[in-house]
Scaffold this motif. Sequence first.
Motif, mmCIF file in Angstrom:
data_model
loop_
_atom_site.group_PDB
_atom_site.id
_atom_site.type_symbol
_atom_site.label_atom_id
_atom_site.label_comp_id
_atom_site.label_asym_id
_atom_site.label_seq_id
_atom_site.Cartn_x
_atom_site.Cartn_y
_atom_site.Cartn_z
ATOM 1 N N PRO B 23 1.189 -0.788 -0.267
ATOM 2 C CA PRO B 23 -0.448 0.329 0.178
ATOM 3 C C PRO B 23 1.064 0.879 0.561
ATOM 4 C CG PRO B 23 0.113 -1.614 2.310
ATOM 5 C CD PRO B 23 0.702 -2.037 1.463
ATOM 6 N N TYR B 25 0.928 5.550 -0.448
ATOM 7 C CA TYR B 25 0.742 7.357 -0.383
ATOM 8 C C TYR B 25 1.614 8.019 -1.782
ATOM 9 C CZ TYR B 25 -1.385 11.716 0.364
ATOM 10 O OH TYR B 25 -1.762 12.801 0.002
ATOM 11 N N GLU B 26 1.143 8.664 -2.408
ATOM 12 C CA GLU B 26 2.055 9.475 -3.419
ATOM 13 C C GLU B 26 0.965 10.910 -3.537
ATOM 14 O OE1 GLU B 26 2.694 6.575 -5.769
ATOM 15 O OE2 GLU B 26 1.186 7.769 -7.381
ATOM 16 N N GLY B 33 -2.181 19.743 -8.080
ATOM 17 C CA GLY B 33 -1.792 18.696 -7.743
ATOM 18 C C GLY B 33 -2.443 17.403 -7.129
ATOM 19 N N THR B 34 -1.492 16.155 -6.916
ATOM 20 C CA THR B 34 -2.894 14.723 -6.827
ATOM 21 C C THR B 34 -1.633 14.222 -5.626
ATOM 22 O OG1 THR B 34 -1.552 13.627 -8.587
ATOM 23 C CG2 THR B 34 -3.436 15.163 -9.723
ATOM 24 N N SER B 35 -3.169 13.209 -5.396
ATOM 25 C CA SER B 35 -2.488 12.471 -4.046
ATOM 26 C C SER B 35 -3.420 11.363 -4.206
ATOM 27 C CB SER B 35 -2.229 13.229 -3.207
ATOM 28 O OG SER B 35 -3.990 13.506 -2.547
ATOM 29 N N THR B 36 -3.120 10.670 -3.607
ATOM 30 C CA THR B 36 -3.425 8.902 -3.977
ATOM 31 C C THR B 36 -3.432 7.598 -2.891
ATOM 32 O OG1 THR B 36 -5.528 8.168 -5.022
ATOM 33 C CG2 THR B 36 -2.858 7.794 -5.430
ATOM 34 N N PHE B 37 -4.451 7.092 -2.588
ATOM 35 C CA PHE B 37 -3.581 5.926 -1.974
ATOM 36 C C PHE B 37 -3.637 5.023 -3.298
ATOM 37 C CE2 PHE B 37 -5.054 8.619 2.276
ATOM 38 C CZ PHE B 37 -4.274 8.006 3.517
ATOM 39 N N LYS B 38 -3.217 3.973 -3.038
ATOM 40 C CA LYS B 38 -2.781 3.192 -4.290
ATOM 41 C C LYS B 38 -1.875 1.695 -3.564
ATOM 42 C CE LYS B 38 0.708 3.657 -7.044
ATOM 43 N NZ LYS B 38 1.387 4.071 -8.541
ATOM 44 N N PHE B 39 -2.178 0.434 -4.732
ATOM 45 C CA PHE B 39 -1.247 -0.158 -4.388
ATOM 46 C C PHE B 39 -0.142 -0.226 -5.434
ATOM 47 C CE2 PHE B 39 -4.865 -2.224 -2.166
ATOM 48 C CZ PHE B 39 -4.129 -2.587 -0.753
ATOM 49 N N SER B 63 -2.849 -5.958 -7.340
ATOM 50 C CA SER B 63 -3.555 -4.385 -7.951
ATOM 51 C C SER B 63 -3.810 -3.782 -8.698
ATOM 52 C CB SER B 63 -1.817 -4.077 -7.677
ATOM 53 O OG SER B 63 -1.902 -1.939 -8.155
ATOM 54 N N SER B 64 -5.221 -3.029 -8.800
ATOM 55 C CA SER B 64 -5.665 -2.066 -9.802
ATOM 56 C C SER B 64 -5.103 -1.148 -10.663
ATOM 57 C CB SER B 64 -7.108 -2.089 -9.174
ATOM 58 O OG SER B 64 -7.764 -3.299 -8.482
ATOM 59 N N PHE B 65 -3.397 -0.646 -9.933
ATOM 60 C CA PHE B 65 -2.709 -0.415 -10.639
ATOM 61 C C PHE B 65 -1.781 -0.401 -11.404
ATOM 62 C CE2 PHE B 65 -5.117 0.930 -6.150
ATOM 63 C CZ PHE B 65 -5.474 2.274 -6.678
ATOM 64 N N LEU B 315 4.728 1.309 2.449
ATOM 65 C CA LEU B 315 4.523 0.096 3.535
ATOM 66 C C LEU B 315 4.442 -1.028 3.099
ATOM 67 C CD1 LEU B 315 4.597 0.007 6.833
ATOM 68 C CD2 LEU B 315 2.523 -0.068 7.157
ATOM 69 N N GLN B 316 5.375 -2.030 3.014
ATOM 70 C CA GLN B 316 5.181 -3.237 2.715
ATOM 71 C C GLN B 316 5.225 -4.772 3.483
ATOM 72 O OE1 GLN B 316 8.546 -5.179 -0.993
ATOM 73 N NE2 GLN B 316 8.619 -5.723 0.807
#
Lengths: 319, 319, 319
Positions: B23, B25-26, B33-39, B63-65, B315-316
């Motif tokens: 998971p 966060y970027e 600007g953009t920001s998102t949680f993703k995998f 991961s869907s990304f 975080l892994q």
Amino acid sequence: QGCEEPSGDTDDGSPKVIGFIQPQYESHFTDPGTSTFKFMRARLGVTGQIPYDFTYYVMAEFSSFVSSGGNPFLLDAFISYRRFEWAKMSVGSFKQPFGLEVNTSCSGLHTIMRSKVSDQLISPQRDMGFMVFGGTNENLLQYQFAIMNGTGLGVKDNNSKKDMIGRLKVNPLDFLSIGGSFRYGYPINNEETRTSFAAEFEVNLNNLLVQGEYIYDEGDQNPAAGGGCGSDPVILGEKRGGYWVQGMYMTKWMLQPVMKFEMFDLDSDIDENEEYITTFGLNYFFNDWTRLQVNYQYKAEKAGEVENDALLMQLQVKF
Amino acid sequence: QGCEEPSGDTDDGSPKVIGFIQPQYESHFTDPGTSTFKFMRARLGVTGQIPYDFTYYVMAEFSSFVSSGGNPFLLDAFISYRRFEWAKMSVGSFKQPFGLEVNTSCSGLHTIMRSKVSDQLISPQRDMGFMVFGGTNENLLQYQFAIMNGTGLGVKDNNSKKDMIGRLKVNPLDFLSIGGSFRYGYPINNEETRTSFAAEFEVNLNNLLVQGEYIYDEGDQNPAAGGGCGSDPVILGEKRGGYWVQGMYMTKWMLQPVMKFEMFDLDSDIDENEEYITTFGLNYFFNDWTRLQVNYQYKAEKAGEVENDALLMQLQVKF
Amino acid sequence: QGCEEPSGDTDDGSPKVIGFIQPQYESHFTDPGTSTFKFMRARLGVTGQIPYDFTYYVMAEFSSFVSSGGNPFLLDAFISYRRFEWAKMSVGSFKQPFGLEVNTSCSGLHTIMRSKVSDQLISPQRDMGFMVFGGTNENLLQYQFAIMNGTGLGVKDNNSKKDMIGRLKVNPLDFLSIGGSFRYGYPINNEETRTSFAAEFEVNLNNLLVQGEYIYDEGDQNPAAGGGCGSDPVILGEKRGGYWVQGMYMTKWMLQPVMKFEMFDLDSDIDENEEYITTFGLNYFFNDWTRLQVNYQYKAEKAGEVENDALLMQLQVKF
């Protein structure tokens, strides 16, 4: 926060395979009628513990009848840090901590379908983000608070502001709990907002269980974010709401009759458009992991009755 | 050759469930600007040993990304025959044996992102084919040689000629290794070819690790074959190249500062179009299976500075 | 009914991870020729037992070369109730109980490809529904009878009538079995029907195995329901049929030569359009879980020879 709580007690450190499948037969008394075998859900995943304070949970949905494209997808997947009893933390994808019914695990629902108000207004039901939480059913208080994208699973946030969602539950008596939820979010952009509230209660006396919930929701919406398990999102009015209440009694034969009544109003500014669904159900538990559910749904539309009652039968195995 | 080396030491013959989730966060300092949680990645698979000489490894990306359609897909899946120490063989899907960074396992990368030159020029990073390999880090020599489709994962070869890819590593001193890679392939048809070279080095002294790589690539390309983990392929010139170098130091607090510098030139025939990225990172290892990474990417474009710096946090958990 | 029979003898109650992968190299002697590495199948799933009478089986296909979109999908997933030896029951998704070859597990096929008549006429090969079955190879009689959607995997039934499919096998002598199958279904709507029959035999004497099957099929069809593992469905005439017969001998070196002859007639009302395929094969069993297959397919078209012979090589590991 996932459909299943990661147990955190796998004796060795190795991942534990978990999941459940729900083959289902349903008959819809529309005109013409339809009937089909399908999978309500078919889930497979792993969970485990990293010594000492981390747990992980990864669950994929394999039923072709859930996502819009029919493909499998990653459902709940999160890492939890459980060092602090009253400030546990999770990051990843999980359910929005909003409402009693949505946060009832999908394999522990008392009727085959969640209520329409839960499926349509708590949207997206699952999302990506960060959560702080504490307390259990044994404590007087339980809380969850999350910061999430607000765009649902598998999609990057479409704006730079994050949604805030929280739920507080109070267990004043052994057999009683009451709670409330709120959400303040940005479904589409940084300007238009959405505000939601819910109030819940649960009475658990001997073999009798009675639950109910009221949900109110207003403002912007993102229909692409999807609703509950495979339900098609409807277009909502500016203000909308609804409630559900259900009761059930577990007999000594492991047969559990259940009755549920729900109301859903997709646009409070329009009169006479409420939908009422009464569900008559019977749950039979072969054992702890195997359950058969039979539900008859009597659906009444205030604006004019439509032929859309349904008979649903589901067999579930959990592993 | 997979992201993880099949251990081949599962004590019994039963498949071992493995995987990791990332998971993330970027925040991108673009305008707006953009920001998102993703995998970044969410992987689940199995590995195991067939007595006495076969091992297998099957890993899916959830991961869907990552994939263009957002769906899960089979990543590395291969059968290995390990009877002959200096001529082990694998068949299936795996990474092209080209370059140090691409062949560093995705859960063992020192910065959150691979360098742009690795992601864009070693394309497809994964493919289907047959490989012969021998040697380990303990030997003076290590080699890998593969014959592969050249069209990437999940696609039949679009021509009857196969790509040849190889890598040779020399470990002359305990703390030093140097190596080289080459590739000669047919990205689109039986006529147009692609030729690639790379040179790598690694110094591993006590808690200090310094690595670097130079990659040169020319000829035809197949943009549909995709680049690294979910990165959008760019259109390349006839000749292109780049390099990266990074250093890191593991302190006694399990905190590891890392700095990386990279250059990518997507068309060597055009002046002034190089991109430079400097990554300032901090890795914290909670334990052997849990790692937190924070990266700041300072991106400089020779042709004219663009606002595109980024802050990434990941975080892994590995299992 | 799945590709693998759920063993039902996992000693503890925990799910058992199972699967197999089939990396394959194939060369087609068309003009121009093509060749590729691919996965014929790549399957991963779990099976297990719920005390005392339930078993479950969940299997997903991860090969990108099977579904039309290239995505993974849920293949066989069913719950079985095994209390009554002669009336076991399953509900979920599984193969249609029709024909010897389709009901041979995908990891136990004697040639790399099923016959064209099995792939094209027993369509959909997999479906959702309910099955009653009893008997094993050790009994004089074995039967399976299923009520299924008729629309194939992952699709709701498009009509309210269900398909009926059954198979009866008689084992009169130790080394001999004969059987028959039938199907009566509604591929598209409640009016147009489809009727199919098949007759099968198997002789199993010492190391020699001889099998054959004849299939006849008439009426409506639903090309969207798909055929066998990733084969493109062809448009059929009103009546169609075909047969296959194969023999093989297991030598003491674990090398098994096999020869198969098959005929497929996609429209019995048209003369001279039969296709004949002769497969020359060699199977080598490294051990119980690892098999190499090499097949040469000589394909003859009555209407005029086409250049379409093929050489297939497959390595399989089962776990």
